[in-house]
Scaffold this active site. Sequence first.
Site: not given
Length: 211
Positions: A132, A134, A155, A60, A98
């Site tokens: 990062d 994630r 990707s 997102e 995000e």
Amino acid sequence: MPDIPAATPRARVRVPLRFADGYRAEAELVTFHGLTDGQEHLALVLGDPGPVPLVRLHSECLTGDVFGSARCDCGPQLREAVERIAGRGGVLLYLRQEGRGIGLYNKLDAYALQDEGLDTYAANAALGLPEDARDYTAAAQMLAALGVTELDLLSNNPDKAGQLRALGIAVRDRVPTGVFPTAHNVHYLRTKVLQTQHTLPLTELTELTAG
């Protein structure tokens, strides 16, 4: 698959998509029970997925996806991914991560530091945050719940493929996305190549930054 809890589809609903440039597509949106991080991630099933569908994990980005920010390439990547996946058949996972997982407010704080000269990763570090944050465990759960055990990944980010493989999802191929440089994001794109080995054309981006 490693020992992680199984997720299950919660609801499915068909939604017609329409983009600002006029492109339209039909998507089946799938929600889930049992995702490990408790976030409301979505799967968009597009086209007619085959045994090895084309899949994108899209994090997102309110500023890029909704407001068209030129500081990143997220909005154009999302638009491109929907069309490419719809054409071949596959799944777009829209993940609520995000700012590479640090959240919207922290991302905007990092933008302010970038305006002072730090790159995108150094700005996160200066805020005491990971480069990062994630984690794609929920993505692997979603794919397994949809019956996807092997895929081609749309990707430029090798970490996405590496995490999915470690989570038991077979990534047959990593398919590069397009490159969408602007005067405001070219340094950001170049940093992604140098810092986290994204598959982007370094020579072209270096020439743009030099210009």
